[in-house]
Structures are given as C-alpha cells and as structure tokens.
Design a protein around this motif. Structure first.
Motif, PDB file in Angstrom:
ATOM      1  N   VAL A   1       0.788  -1.319   0.099  1.00 14.82           N
ATOM      2  CA  VAL A   1      -0.135  -0.111   0.019  1.00 14.82           C
ATOM      3  C   VAL A   1       0.786   1.298  -0.057  1.00 14.82           C
ATOM      4  CG1 VAL A   1      -1.760   1.337   1.360  1.00 14.82           C
ATOM      5  CG2 VAL A   1      -1.838  -1.069   1.064  1.00 14.82           C
ATOM      6  N   ALA A   2       0.728   2.113  -0.931  1.00 18.11           N
ATOM      7  CA  ALA A   2       1.415   3.163  -1.033  1.00 18.11           C
ATOM      8  C   ALA A   2       0.466   4.430  -1.091  1.00 18.11           C
ATOM      9  CB  ALA A   2       2.104   3.246  -2.527  1.00 18.11           C
ATOM     10  N   LEU A   3       1.431   5.600  -0.389  1.00 21.07           N
ATOM     11  CA  LEU A   3       0.421   6.836   0.035  1.00 21.07           C
ATOM     12  C   LEU A   3       1.381   7.914  -0.995  1.00 21.07           C
ATOM     13  CD1 LEU A   3      -0.885   8.588   3.042  1.00 21.07           C
ATOM     14  CD2 LEU A   3       0.789   9.905   1.333  1.00 21.07           C
ATOM     15  N   VAL A   4       0.590   8.570  -2.064  1.00 19.53           N
ATOM     16  CA  VAL A   4       1.460   9.470  -2.905  1.00 19.53           C
ATOM     17  C   VAL A   4       0.837  10.901  -2.762  1.00 19.53           C
ATOM     18  CG1 VAL A   4       2.315   9.633  -5.296  1.00 19.53           C
ATOM     19  CG2 VAL A   4       2.066   7.599  -4.541  1.00 19.53           C
ATOM     20  N   THR A   5       1.468  11.869  -2.354  1.00 19.71           N
ATOM     21  CA  THR A   5       1.083  13.168  -2.438  1.00 19.71           C
ATOM     22  C   THR A   5       1.068  14.064  -3.553  1.00 19.71           C
ATOM     23  OG1 THR A   5       2.990  14.321  -1.606  1.00 19.71           O
ATOM     24  CG2 THR A   5       1.525  13.392   0.121  1.00 19.71           C
ATOM     25  N   GLY A   6       0.236  14.613  -3.873  1.00 19.55           N
ATOM     26  CA  GLY A   6       0.347  15.397  -5.223  1.00 19.55           C
ATOM     27  C   GLY A   6       0.114  14.510  -6.245  1.00 19.55           C
ATOM     28  N   ALA A   7      -0.750  13.718  -6.200  1.00 26.21           N
ATOM     29  CA  ALA A   7      -1.091  12.676  -7.187  1.00 26.21           C
ATOM     30  C   ALA A   7      -1.999  13.045  -8.465  1.00 26.21           C
ATOM     31  CB  ALA A   7      -1.553  11.301  -6.360  1.00 26.21           C
ATOM     32  N   ALA A   8      -2.574  14.134  -8.246  1.00 23.90           N
ATOM     33  CA  ALA A   8      -3.534  14.429  -9.415  1.00 23.90           C
ATOM     34  C   ALA A   8      -3.279  14.592 -10.728  1.00 23.90           C
ATOM     35  CB  ALA A   8      -4.500  15.765  -8.853  1.00 23.90           C
ATOM     36  N   GLN A   9      -1.691  15.171 -10.708  1.00 23.09           N
ATOM     37  CA  GLN A   9      -1.331  15.427 -12.249  1.00 23.09           C
ATOM     38  C   GLN A   9       0.388  15.188 -12.165  1.00 23.09           C
ATOM     39  OE1 GLN A   9      -2.403  19.698 -12.673  1.00 23.09           O
ATOM     40  NE2 GLN A   9      -0.359  20.217 -11.897  1.00 23.09           N
ATOM     41  N   GLY A  10       0.872  15.251 -13.193  1.00 25.24           N
ATOM     42  CA  GLY A  10       2.392  15.439 -13.256  1.00 25.24           C
ATOM     43  C   GLY A  10       2.769  14.175 -12.676  1.00 25.24           C
ATOM     44  N   ILE A  11       4.136  14.389 -12.058  1.00 22.24           N
ATOM     45  CA  ILE A  11       4.772  13.236 -11.826  1.00 22.24           C
ATOM     46  C   ILE A  11       4.245  12.401 -10.552  1.00 22.24           C
ATOM     47  CG2 ILE A  11       7.002  12.555 -10.364  1.00 22.24           C
ATOM     48  CD1 ILE A  11       8.231  15.385 -11.367  1.00 22.24           C
ATOM     49  N   GLY A  12       3.440  12.955  -9.796  1.00 20.38           N
ATOM     50  CA  GLY A  12       2.697  12.209  -8.879  1.00 20.38           C
ATOM     51  C   GLY A  12       1.688  11.319  -9.457  1.00 20.38           C
ATOM     52  N   LYS A  13       1.029  11.537 -10.682  1.00 25.90           N
ATOM     53  CA  LYS A  13       0.203  10.863 -11.266  1.00 25.90           C
ATOM     54  C   LYS A  13       0.877   9.612 -12.150  1.00 25.90           C
ATOM     55  CE  LYS A  13      -3.310  11.536 -15.200  1.00 25.90           C
ATOM     56  NZ  LYS A  13      -3.681  12.629 -16.014  1.00 25.90           N
ATOM     57  N   ALA A  14       1.932   9.987 -12.456  1.00 21.88           N
ATOM     58  CA  ALA A  14       2.784   8.757 -13.186  1.00 21.88           C
ATOM     59  C   ALA A  14       3.461   7.722 -11.849  1.00 21.88           C
ATOM     60  CB  ALA A  14       4.026   9.476 -13.644  1.00 21.88           C
ATOM     61  N   PHE A  15       3.822   8.385 -10.789  1.00 22.16           N
ATOM     62  CA  PHE A  15       4.074   7.456  -9.746  1.00 22.16           C
ATOM     63  C   PHE A  15       2.915   6.446  -9.419  1.00 22.16           C
ATOM     64  CE2 PHE A  15       7.143  10.585  -7.655  1.00 22.16           C
ATOM     65  CZ  PHE A  15       8.216  10.372  -8.405  1.00 22.16           C
ATOM     66  N   ALA A  16       1.634   6.976  -9.321  1.00 26.69           N
ATOM     67  CA  ALA A  16       0.363   6.303  -9.136  1.00 26.69           C
ATOM     68  C   ALA A  16       0.308   5.184 -10.254  1.00 26.69           C
ATOM     69  CB  ALA A  16      -0.719   6.945  -8.925  1.00 26.69           C
ATOM     70  N   GLN A  17       0.419   5.697 -11.480  1.00 26.06           N
ATOM     71  CA  GLN A  17       0.284   4.764 -12.450  1.00 26.06           C
ATOM     72  C   GLN A  17       1.234   3.363 -12.488  1.00 26.06           C
ATOM     73  OE1 GLN A  17      -1.896   4.937 -15.566  1.00 26.06           O
ATOM     74  NE2 GLN A  17      -1.043   3.068 -16.192  1.00 26.06           N
ATOM     75  N   ALA A  18       2.577   3.863 -12.294  1.00 23.40           N
ATOM     76  CA  ALA A  18       3.675   2.796 -12.183  1.00 23.40           C
ATOM     77  C   ALA A  18       3.498   1.993 -10.949  1.00 23.40           C
ATOM     78  CB  ALA A  18       4.845   3.535 -12.135  1.00 23.40           C
ATOM     79  N   LEU A  19       3.089   2.180  -9.918  1.00 27.05           N
ATOM     80  CA  LEU A  19       2.844   1.712  -8.454  1.00 27.05           C
ATOM     81  C   LEU A  19       1.590   0.600  -8.986  1.00 27.05           C
ATOM     82  CD1 LEU A  19       3.379   4.379  -5.899  1.00 27.05           C
ATOM     83  CD2 LEU A  19       4.726   2.504  -6.113  1.00 27.05           C
ATOM     84  N   LEU A  20       0.702   1.203  -9.564  1.00 29.74           N
ATOM     85  CA  LEU A  20      -0.645   0.242  -9.717  1.00 29.74           C
ATOM     86  C   LEU A  20      -0.041  -0.903 -10.842  1.00 29.74           C
ATOM     87  CD1 LEU A  20      -3.230   2.946  -9.671  1.00 29.74           C
ATOM     88  CD2 LEU A  20      -3.668   0.931  -8.487  1.00 29.74           C
ATOM     89  N   GLU A  21       0.638  -0.361 -11.621  1.00 32.73           N
ATOM     90  CA  GLU A  21       1.217  -1.448 -12.744  1.00 32.73           C
ATOM     91  C   GLU A  21       2.100  -2.552 -11.950  1.00 32.73           C
ATOM     92  OE1 GLU A  21       3.114   0.834 -15.841  1.00 32.73           O
ATOM     93  OE2 GLU A  21       1.350   1.441 -16.398  1.00 32.73           O
ATOM     94  N   LYS A  22       2.532  -2.270 -10.891  1.00 37.33           N
ATOM     95  CA  LYS A  22       3.417  -3.314 -10.004  1.00 37.33           C
ATOM     96  C   LYS A  22       2.468  -4.110  -9.018  1.00 37.33           C
ATOM     97  CE  LYS A  22       7.558  -2.912 -11.403  1.00 37.33           C
ATOM     98  NZ  LYS A  22       8.267  -4.266 -11.910  1.00 37.33           N
ATOM     99  N   GLY A  23       1.242  -3.629  -8.985  1.00 38.84           N
ATOM    100  CA  GLY A  23       0.075  -4.476  -8.139  1.00 38.84           C
ATOM    101  C   GLY A  23      -0.015  -3.956  -6.856  1.00 38.84           C
ATOM    102  N   CYS A  24       0.299  -2.562  -6.608  1.00 41.36           N
ATOM    103  CA  CYS A  24       0.266  -1.955  -5.432  1.00 41.36           C
ATOM    104  C   CYS A  24      -1.533  -1.338  -5.326  1.00 41.36           C
ATOM    105  CB  CYS A  24       1.095  -0.669  -5.257  1.00 41.36           C
ATOM    106  SG  CYS A  24       2.747  -1.046  -5.040  1.00 41.36           S
TER     107      CYS A  24
END
Ligand code: NAD
Length: 259
Positions: free
Chosen positions: A7-30
């Motif tokens: 389980v990951a918590l990402v701040t500033g996840a609505a756009q930009g780099i944070g959004k890319a982080f969320a996408q990559a973490l989900l792709e890894k099964g988080c």
C-alpha cells in the motif's frame, strides 16, 4: 521490496509526476492512496485509473498537505481503507517565489511532516511492517538556481532531511528505507508557473533565461521519474541515496566526496 499488494500513499498525485507514480505503482500491483488538494483533478485521475485497474485498488483523498490535521487524516483514511501502509511518497510541491513562505511550507515542512507521520505508521517498533519513504527533491536541491532561490533552498532542505533521517532509521532499526529523487526539468504543468507573476514575482523578468535553461537541459517524461521510484522501492539495499534523473545521464546516483 516486492511491490505486489503493498500500500502506497502518494501526495500531489492528481497530475504530473505524482500521477505517473500512481500509474507505475498500480502496474506493479500496489494499492495506492492518491492525496491532492485539487479535488476535481484528483477525482478525474482516479476515474481514469479505474478504467485500467480494479476500482478498489485506489482511493482519492482531497487534502492540503500543509494542513497538519488534513494530512494526518489522509494517512488514517488510507491506512484504514487498505489495512496497512508500506510506501510514502512525499511528492506534492510548488514553485512560488512571490509567496515564498508557502513554498517552504509545502516543499519542506509538509515533506518533513509526511515523513514523520509515515514513520509513525510503518516503524517496526510501533508495530508497523517497515517500508519505504521517498521524498521528491530536484536537481535544484544540488545546485544553485538564480531565479528560484526559495524553491532551490526548499529542495536542498529535502535532501539534508532525507539523508539525515535515513541514517537515523538505520541506527534506530526503524525498518524503513528513506531516499530522495532529484529530477531535472520534467514535462508537467509546474513548468508553466515560470510565466506567471503570481508565482515568480519580480523574477518574472527572467522567464526567458529559465526557458533557455529548459532548452539546454531538455525535458524528461514523468514516466522516467516513475521508473526511478520503482527502482528505489524494489532495491532493499538503497537507503539515504540521492537519485538524479537527467536527459544526459538518465537514472543515476549522486556521489558525495569525503569532506
Ligand atoms: P505539478 O504542479 O504538475 O503537480 C503537483 C501536484 O501537487 C498537483 O496535483 C497539485 O495540486 C499538488 N499540490 C500542490 N500543493 C499541494 C498541497 N498543498 N497539498 C496537496 N497537493 C498539493 O508538479 P510536478 O512537476 O508533478 O511536481 C511534483 C514534484 O516534483 C514537486 O515536488 C516538484 O517540486 C518536483 N520536481 C518537479 C520538476 C519538474 O520540472 N516538473 C523537477 C524536479 C522536481
């Protein structure tokens, strides 16, 4: 760390780099708790992610990270929803040289608070499972930036705090690895702030110099920064590292010479 079902918590996840982080973490099964003050964009991001991943794997929490109660509440909601917390990415950041105190508040103070709250949940001595914290700095954390002195100072602060906490975590056996990422210019909406008086104040006069810097260094894709994040999370040997990401050298680590 094996990322599946973490389980990951990402701040500033609505756009930009944070959004890319969320996408990559989900792709890894988080499973990912998306935290952002922009409720409209945050919901839109979650809706888009829901088209690719099970809707249960993400939760969006509207939150201004500079508000202590809101930030604590966001951590609690994410922990309660998913039953654990393994990864914290303190990514929310702004560029504002006019109201520069806010830049220190969000880029530095909220990152410090996010690290402390994250440790409260993840530290093994508190009954947590251990985990990883990644604080997002910038190349501006390693070199002077003439027209963004406060942004630069805040990002230098991220590195000093992160490296110090990493040492503390090791000696205190917290079970939490703490690292930082320093990207060069990344192609996200934050770059548009250099054109705005409300962000740049008197330094707006130098916007062309900043644009020239962007041309010289080139722009990175947010997905490359996400690749750097995954590398840090998956490699359990990394603690207190300063990862740099540039167009010239890609993903690599900063080496400090002995003082
Ligand atoms: P961005 O402006 O595109 O996205 C930042 C996100 O953070 C937005 O969704 C915004 O709503 C959110 N945010 C801002 N203040 C907030 C607050 N108080 N509470 C909650 N959310 C808040 O910026 P980005 O380029 O994606 O930047 C992400 C991080 O990367 C920042 O820390 C930035 O300093 C750093 N960074 C960016 C670059 C770049 O060139 N884009 C380079 C190096 C480092």
């Amino acid at each position: 760390m094996y990322l599946k079902d973490k389980v990951a918590l990402v701040t500033g996840a609505a756009q930009g780099i944070g959004k890319a982080f969320a996408q990559a973490l989900l792709e890894k099964g988080c499973k990912v708790g998306l935290v952002d003050q922009n409720a409209e964009l945050g919901k839109e991001s979650k809706d888009n992610l829901d088209k690719q991943f099970d809707t249960q794997r993400t939760i969006f929490i509207p939150c201004d990270v500079s508000d202590e109660e809101q930030l604590k509440d966001a951590f609690k909601k994410i922990f309660d929803s998913f039953g654990r917390l393994d990864i914290v990415v303190n990514n929310a950041g702004i560029n504002n040289e006019k109201n520069w105190e806010v830049t220190v508040q969000i880029n530095l103070i909220s990152m410090i608070r996010g690290t402390y709250i994250g440790l409260d949940y993840m530290k093994t001595e508190n009954g947590g499972n251990g985990g990883a914290i990644v604080n997002i700095s910038s190349l501006a954390g390693l070199m002077p930036v003439p027209y963004q002195p406060v942004y630069c100072a805040s990002k230098h602060g991220v590195i000093g705090f992160t490296r110090s906490m990493a040492m503390l975590s090791k000696t205190g056996n917290y079970g939490v690895r703490i690292n930082t990422i320093c990207p060069g210019f990344v192609n996200t909406p934050i770059l548009q702030t250099i054109e705005k008086e409300e962000n740049m104040g008197e330094y707006l006069a130098y916007k062309d110099e900043l644009k020239d810097m962007m041309k010289y260094y080139g722009l990175l894709a947010p997905s490359l920064i996400a690749e750097g994040l995954i590398k840090i999370l998956e490699d359990d040997t990394l603690n207190g590292e300063v990862m740099k990401i540039t167009t010239k050298r890609g993903i690599h680590f900063h080496e400090y010479s002995p003082l």
